[in-house]
Design a protein around this motif. Structure first.
Motif, mmCIF file in Angstrom:
data_model
loop_
_atom_site.group_PDB
_atom_site.id
_atom_site.type_symbol
_atom_site.label_atom_id
_atom_site.label_comp_id
_atom_site.label_asym_id
_atom_site.label_seq_id
_atom_site.Cartn_x
_atom_site.Cartn_y
_atom_site.Cartn_z
ATOM 1 N N VAL A 9 0.840 -1.194 0.000
ATOM 2 C CA VAL A 9 0.000 0.000 0.000
ATOM 3 C C VAL A 9 0.878 1.247 0.000
ATOM 4 C CG1 VAL A 9 -1.942 -1.139 1.146
ATOM 5 C CG2 VAL A 9 -0.183 -0.047 2.529
ATOM 6 N N LYS A 10 0.333 2.339 -0.496
ATOM 7 C CA LYS A 10 1.072 3.596 -0.538
ATOM 8 C C LYS A 10 0.873 4.356 0.769
ATOM 9 C CE LYS A 10 0.819 4.121 -5.509
ATOM 10 N NZ LYS A 10 0.346 4.933 -6.635
ATOM 11 N N ILE A 20 6.103 2.683 -0.300
ATOM 12 C CA ILE A 20 5.300 1.466 -0.219
ATOM 13 C C ILE A 20 5.508 0.805 1.136
ATOM 14 C CG2 ILE A 20 4.936 -0.844 -1.198
ATOM 15 C CD1 ILE A 20 4.033 1.390 -3.050
ATOM 16 N N ALA A 21 4.400 0.471 1.784
ATOM 17 C CA ALA A 21 4.412 -0.291 3.036
ATOM 18 C C ALA A 21 3.709 -1.621 2.761
ATOM 19 C CB ALA A 21 3.701 0.476 4.147
ATOM 20 N N CYS A 22 3.820 -2.551 3.686
ATOM 21 C CA CYS A 22 3.236 -3.882 3.507
ATOM 22 C C CYS A 22 2.254 -4.185 4.634
ATOM 23 C CB CYS A 22 4.341 -4.926 3.480
ATOM 24 S SG CYS A 22 3.719 -6.593 3.163
ATOM 25 N N LEU A 23 1.076 -4.669 4.259
ATOM 26 C CA LEU A 23 0.077 -5.161 5.209
ATOM 27 C C LEU A 23 0.090 -6.676 5.151
ATOM 28 C CD1 LEU A 23 -2.942 -2.910 4.220
ATOM 29 C CD2 LEU A 23 -1.734 -2.829 6.395
ATOM 30 N N ILE A 53 -4.589 -10.698 13.979
ATOM 31 C CA ILE A 53 -3.825 -9.474 14.190
ATOM 32 C C ILE A 53 -3.044 -9.224 12.915
ATOM 33 C CG2 ILE A 53 -2.023 -8.314 15.526
ATOM 34 C CD1 ILE A 53 -2.843 -10.008 17.938
ATOM 35 N N VAL A 54 -3.162 -8.016 12.389
ATOM 36 C CA VAL A 54 -2.511 -7.635 11.145
ATOM 37 C C VAL A 54 -1.562 -6.478 11.425
ATOM 38 C CG1 VAL A 54 -2.939 -6.631 8.861
ATOM 39 C CG2 VAL A 54 -4.397 -8.456 9.719
ATOM 40 N N LYS A 55 -0.463 -6.432 10.679
ATOM 41 C CA LYS A 55 0.555 -5.398 10.878
ATOM 42 C C LYS A 55 0.751 -4.586 9.608
ATOM 43 C CE LYS A 55 4.138 -8.673 9.541
ATOM 44 N NZ LYS A 55 5.327 -9.398 9.915
ATOM 45 N N LEU A 56 1.187 -3.342 9.789
ATOM 46 C CA LEU A 56 1.652 -2.510 8.692
ATOM 47 C C LEU A 56 3.141 -2.321 8.911
ATOM 48 C CD1 LEU A 56 0.134 0.406 6.888
ATOM 49 C CD2 LEU A 56 2.363 0.786 7.908
ATOM 50 N N VAL A 57 3.937 -2.702 7.911
ATOM 51 C CA VAL A 57 5.397 -2.660 8.025
ATOM 52 C C VAL A 57 5.960 -1.720 6.961
ATOM 53 C CG1 VAL A 57 7.514 -4.024 7.828
ATOM 54 C CG2 VAL A 57 5.519 -4.994 8.960
ATOM 55 N N TYR A 58 6.869 -0.874 7.387
ATOM 56 C CA TYR A 58 7.607 -0.015 6.470
ATOM 57 C C TYR A 58 9.068 -0.010 6.918
ATOM 58 C CZ TYR A 58 9.635 4.029 4.241
ATOM 59 O OH TYR A 58 10.477 4.845 3.539
ATOM 60 N N GLY A 59 9.964 -0.193 5.983
ATOM 61 C CA GLY A 59 11.385 -0.181 6.305
ATOM 62 C C GLY A 59 11.792 -1.261 7.294
ATOM 63 N N GLY A 60 11.104 -2.409 7.258
ATOM 64 C CA GLY A 60 11.428 -3.515 8.155
ATOM 65 C C GLY A 60 10.951 -3.327 9.580
ATOM 66 N N LYS A 61 10.139 -2.299 9.830
ATOM 67 C CA LYS A 61 9.664 -1.992 11.186
ATOM 68 C C LYS A 61 8.136 -1.988 11.215
ATOM 69 C CE LYS A 61 10.367 1.467 14.762
ATOM 70 N NZ LYS A 61 11.086 2.684 15.129
ATOM 71 N N ARG A 98 3.739 13.679 11.920
ATOM 72 C CA ARG A 98 3.671 12.220 11.811
ATOM 73 C C ARG A 98 4.714 11.718 10.839
ATOM 74 N NH1 ARG A 98 -2.518 10.196 11.884
ATOM 75 N NH2 ARG A 98 -3.030 11.106 13.892
ATOM 76 N N LEU A 99 5.314 10.589 11.193
ATOM 77 C CA LEU A 99 6.324 10.012 10.307
ATOM 78 C C LEU A 99 5.681 9.314 9.115
ATOM 79 C CD1 LEU A 99 9.291 9.454 9.727
ATOM 80 C CD2 LEU A 99 9.066 7.370 11.066
ATOM 81 N N ILE A 100 4.657 8.484 9.384
ATOM 82 C CA ILE A 100 3.991 7.718 8.330
ATOM 83 C C ILE A 100 2.488 7.912 8.464
ATOM 84 C CG2 ILE A 100 3.509 5.397 7.454
ATOM 85 C CD1 ILE A 100 6.191 4.523 8.472
ATOM 86 N N GLU A 101 1.818 8.124 7.340
ATOM 87 C CA GLU A 101 0.359 8.175 7.326
ATOM 88 C C GLU A 101 -0.176 7.748 5.968
ATOM 89 O OE1 GLU A 101 -1.154 12.121 8.069
ATOM 90 O OE2 GLU A 101 0.535 13.016 7.073
ATOM 91 N N PRO A 102 -1.350 7.190 5.858
ATOM 92 C CA PRO A 102 -2.210 6.765 6.951
ATOM 93 C C PRO A 102 -1.855 5.353 7.408
ATOM 94 C CG PRO A 102 -3.343 6.404 4.888
ATOM 95 C CD PRO A 102 -1.982 6.981 4.548
ATOM 96 N N ILE A 103 -1.958 5.099 8.680
ATOM 97 C CA ILE A 103 -1.708 3.759 9.221
ATOM 98 C C ILE A 103 -3.042 3.086 9.515
ATOM 99 C CG2 ILE A 103 -0.733 2.434 11.141
ATOM 100 C CD1 ILE A 103 1.499 4.575 11.284
ATOM 101 N N GLY A 104 -3.869 3.717 10.332
ATOM 102 C CA GLY A 104 -5.154 3.141 10.720
ATOM 103 C C GLY A 104 -6.057 2.846 9.538
ATOM 104 N N LYS A 105 -6.070 3.742 8.570
ATOM 105 C CA LYS A 105 -6.906 3.546 7.385
ATOM 106 C C LYS A 105 -6.567 2.231 6.695
ATOM 107 C CE LYS A 105 -7.222 5.107 2.640
ATOM 108 N NZ LYS A 105 -6.742 6.073 1.656
ATOM 109 N N TRP A 106 -5.278 1.958 6.503
ATOM 110 C CA TRP A 106 -4.884 0.732 5.811
ATOM 111 C C TRP A 106 -5.141 -0.508 6.659
ATOM 112 C CZ3 TRP A 106 -5.182 0.975 1.052
ATOM 113 C CH2 TRP A 106 -4.656 2.027 0.295
#
Length: 115
Positions: A9-10, A20-23, A53-61, A98-106
């Motif tokens: 996701v963007k 790009i982040a990963c869900l 439980i689902v995670k959003l990961v960006y940059g390995g974090k 904020r460093l990264i957005e949106p998080i909750g939306k994704w």
């Protein structure tokens, strides 16, 4: 529970750069121990037949987590309950920007695709 896999996701990084982040479904070792919620305890008490439980990961974090439940169980699920949702503290407004957005939306988007 049936997995719907992983999605790219963007996200906006510091409100300027699009990345790009990963869900994807989380694992036990993804559970943080320094966030507001006790995610390890949530993990231990999750019934993975009707919860996930689902995670959003960006940059390995891990930058966000959501725990949700589908109803009815057993049976064909037609209701979704978001039980817990949290973003990493540096993207919750504890800093000026904020460093990264949106998080909750994704995270919510992913959960709704399961039903």
């Amino acid at each position: 529970m049936t997995s719907i896999g992983s999605y790219q996701v963007k996200v906006q990084i510091q409100s300027t750069a699009e990345e790009i982040a990963c869900l994807s479904p989380a694992r036990e070792n993804d559970m943080p121990n320094d966030w507001s919620c006790n995610w390890l305890n949530f993990w231990k008490n999750t019934s993975f037949e009707c919860q996930n439980i689902v995670k959003l990961v960006y940059g390995g974090k891990v930058w966000g987590l959501v725990q949700y439940r589908l109803y009815p169980h057993p049976g064909y699920p037609s209701f979704l309950e978001i039980e817990h949702i949290e973003a990493h503290r540096t993207s919750r407004g504890d800093v000026a920007e904020r460093l990264i957005e949106p998080i909750g939306k994704w995270l919510i988007w992913y959960a709704t695709k399961v039903v």
